[in-house]
Design a protein around this motif. Structure first.
Motif, mmCIF file in Angstrom:
data_model
loop_
_atom_site.group_PDB
_atom_site.id
_atom_site.type_symbol
_atom_site.label_atom_id
_atom_site.label_comp_id
_atom_site.label_asym_id
_atom_site.label_seq_id
_atom_site.Cartn_x
_atom_site.Cartn_y
_atom_site.Cartn_z
ATOM 1 N N THR A 177 0.825 -1.200 0.000
ATOM 2 C CA THR A 177 0.000 0.000 0.000
ATOM 3 C C THR A 177 0.864 1.256 0.000
ATOM 4 N N TYR A 178 0.246 2.364 -0.269
ATOM 5 C CA TYR A 178 0.957 3.640 -0.247
ATOM 6 C C TYR A 178 1.570 3.883 1.129
ATOM 7 N N GLU A 179 0.782 3.622 2.158
ATOM 8 C CA GLU A 179 1.242 3.863 3.523
ATOM 9 C C GLU A 179 2.462 3.010 3.847
ATOM 10 N N ASN A 180 2.426 1.742 3.475
ATOM 11 C CA ASN A 180 3.566 0.864 3.757
ATOM 12 C C ASN A 180 4.806 1.277 2.961
ATOM 13 N N CYS A 181 4.574 1.721 1.739
ATOM 14 C CA CYS A 181 5.704 2.178 0.920
ATOM 15 C C CYS A 181 6.371 3.393 1.554
ATOM 16 N N MET A 182 5.568 4.297 2.091
ATOM 17 C CA MET A 182 6.135 5.477 2.744
ATOM 18 C C MET A 182 6.893 5.098 4.009
ATOM 19 N N VAL A 183 6.390 4.113 4.730
ATOM 20 C CA VAL A 183 7.086 3.645 5.933
ATOM 21 C C VAL A 183 8.460 3.099 5.549
ATOM 22 N N ALA A 184 8.496 2.305 4.500
ATOM 23 C CA ALA A 184 9.755 1.711 4.055
ATOM 24 C C ALA A 184 10.741 2.772 3.580
ATOM 25 N N ILE A 185 10.270 3.700 2.775
ATOM 26 C CA ILE A 185 11.125 4.738 2.199
ATOM 27 C C ILE A 185 11.671 5.678 3.273
ATOM 28 N N SER A 186 10.903 5.856 4.329
ATOM 29 C CA SER A 186 11.345 6.773 5.386
ATOM 30 C C SER A 186 12.637 6.311 6.040
ATOM 31 N N ASN A 187 12.904 5.003 6.032
ATOM 32 C CA ASN A 187 14.159 4.534 6.626
ATOM 33 C C ASN A 187 15.097 3.899 5.603
ATOM 34 N N ALA A 188 14.601 3.678 4.390
ATOM 35 C CA ALA A 188 15.445 3.127 3.322
ATOM 36 C C ALA A 188 14.978 3.716 1.991
ATOM 37 N N PRO A 189 15.441 4.902 1.653
ATOM 38 C CA PRO A 189 14.976 5.594 0.444
ATOM 39 C C PRO A 189 15.096 4.779 -0.842
ATOM 40 N N MET A 190 16.093 3.923 -0.920
ATOM 41 C CA MET A 190 16.272 3.138 -2.139
ATOM 42 C C MET A 190 15.192 2.068 -2.307
ATOM 43 N N ALA A 191 14.358 1.896 -1.300
ATOM 44 C CA ALA A 191 13.216 0.979 -1.410
ATOM 45 C C ALA A 191 12.219 1.495 -2.442
ATOM 46 N N LEU A 192 12.427 2.718 -2.900
ATOM 47 C CA LEU A 192 11.565 3.276 -3.946
ATOM 48 C C LEU A 192 11.547 2.371 -5.172
ATOM 49 N N GLN A 193 12.611 1.632 -5.385
ATOM 50 C CA GLN A 193 12.675 0.740 -6.544
ATOM 51 C C GLN A 193 11.650 -0.382 -6.487
ATOM 52 N N PHE A 194 11.111 -0.640 -5.300
ATOM 53 C CA PHE A 194 10.133 -1.715 -5.151
ATOM 54 C C PHE A 194 8.694 -1.195 -5.083
ATOM 55 N N VAL A 195 8.550 0.113 -5.237
ATOM 56 C CA VAL A 195 7.219 0.725 -5.194
ATOM 57 C C VAL A 195 6.590 0.692 -6.582
ATOM 58 N N PRO A 196 5.383 0.163 -6.690
ATOM 59 C CA PRO A 196 4.703 0.164 -7.992
ATOM 60 C C PRO A 196 4.586 1.592 -8.525
ATOM 61 N N ILE A 197 4.819 1.758 -9.796
ATOM 62 C CA ILE A 197 4.790 3.077 -10.420
ATOM 63 C C ILE A 197 3.518 3.852 -10.082
ATOM 64 N N GLU A 198 2.397 3.149 -10.076
ATOM 65 C CA GLU A 198 1.115 3.838 -9.861
ATOM 66 C C GLU A 198 0.954 4.379 -8.442
ATOM 67 N N LEU A 199 1.794 3.914 -7.506
ATOM 68 C CA LEU A 199 1.693 4.404 -6.133
ATOM 69 C C LEU A 199 2.600 5.605 -5.872
ATOM 70 N N GLN A 200 3.521 5.860 -6.772
ATOM 71 C CA GLN A 200 4.424 6.985 -6.576
ATOM 72 C C GLN A 200 3.686 8.314 -6.736
ATOM 73 N N ASP A 201 4.024 9.272 -5.876
ATOM 74 C CA ASP A 201 3.537 10.636 -6.051
ATOM 75 C C ASP A 201 4.679 11.579 -5.660
#
Length: 227
Positions: free
Chosen positions: A84-108
């Motif tokens: 989910t968007y929320e989980n992706c933000m949680v991950a990115i907050s401590n590991a920015p490179m986790a952005l590579q695992f975020v589905p394109i449609e969830l990025q903003d």
């Protein structure tokens, strides 16, 4: 309980749980068919990295959060249900490179700025329509080598100078028309990023001494930094 007993399935669940409370990574030796919610939960709570070996059938919101809130790169192993968007933000907050695992449609914009502000190299994984001059500037300020992932139309002289100031190696990604810019050449010569190189003491040695040619910068010598 030793690894051999786990590998050969010679253990009781009680014994396994006791072992996983001490070392969650031993989950990797437990066949997914023998895992259950309690086993997965115990392993992940002991070591967030154990998520990679867990049977996704036993994932829960709490287990996912426990893992990615501490080790964001574990987002790679999160099943679609919990991506989910929320989980992706949680991950990115401590590991920015986790952005590579975020589905394109969830990025903003908020998500990609959060990632690139902390780790410029995350620019590589940003959805193309979200890349703008602000994001590029933010990225190269944190990591000059992020210039590599910027589109050519945003590689202006200011961005290029910022990137080379941060890391002289970014010069490789400066557009040819800016490679003879005297401020960029000066930044190249004065860049203090030698600490990025293994076995090299920072600020002690200049790697390149470039001269301006009609094609940009030419390496002509090696020497020590003069102060």
């Amino acid at each position: 309980m030793d690894i051999i007993r786990i590998k050969t399935n010679r253990y009781t669940e009680k014994e396994l749980l006791k072992t996983l409370r001490e070392n969650g990574m031993l989950l990797q030796y437990v066949p997914q068919a023998r895992q259950n919610h309690e086993i997965v939960e115990t392993a992940v709570y002991q070591n967030p990295l154990a998520l990679r070996y867990a049977n996704p059938s036993y994932f829960s919101a709490d287990i996912i959060y426990e893992s990615i809130s501490k080790k964001g790169m574990m987002l790679e192993y999160v099943s679609k249900k919990f991506l989910t968007y929320e989980n992706c933000m949680v991950a990115i907050s401590n590991a920015p490179m986790a952005l590579q695992f975020v589905p394109i449609e969830l990025q903003d914009r908020n998500m990609v700025e959060t990632a690139c502000r902390k780790k410029g190299a995350a620019l590589e994984f940003v959805r193309k329509d979200l890349i703008n001059d602000t994001l590029v500037s933010m990225s190269v300020k944190q990591n000059g080598l992020a210039l590599k992932f910027a589109p050519d139309n945003l590689k202006n002289s200011y961005v290029s100078l910022t990137a080379v100031n941060q890391d002289f190696r970014a010069f490789e990604y400066v557009l040819p028309k800016f490679q003879s810019n005297h401020r960029i050449i000066e930044a190249y010569n004065e860049s203090k990023t030698l600490s990025d190189f293994p076995n090299t003491k920072p600020l002690r040695q200049r790697i390149f001494n470039p001269e301006i040619t009609n094609t940009g910068v030419k390496v002509i010598s090696r020497g020590r930094l003069r102060t």
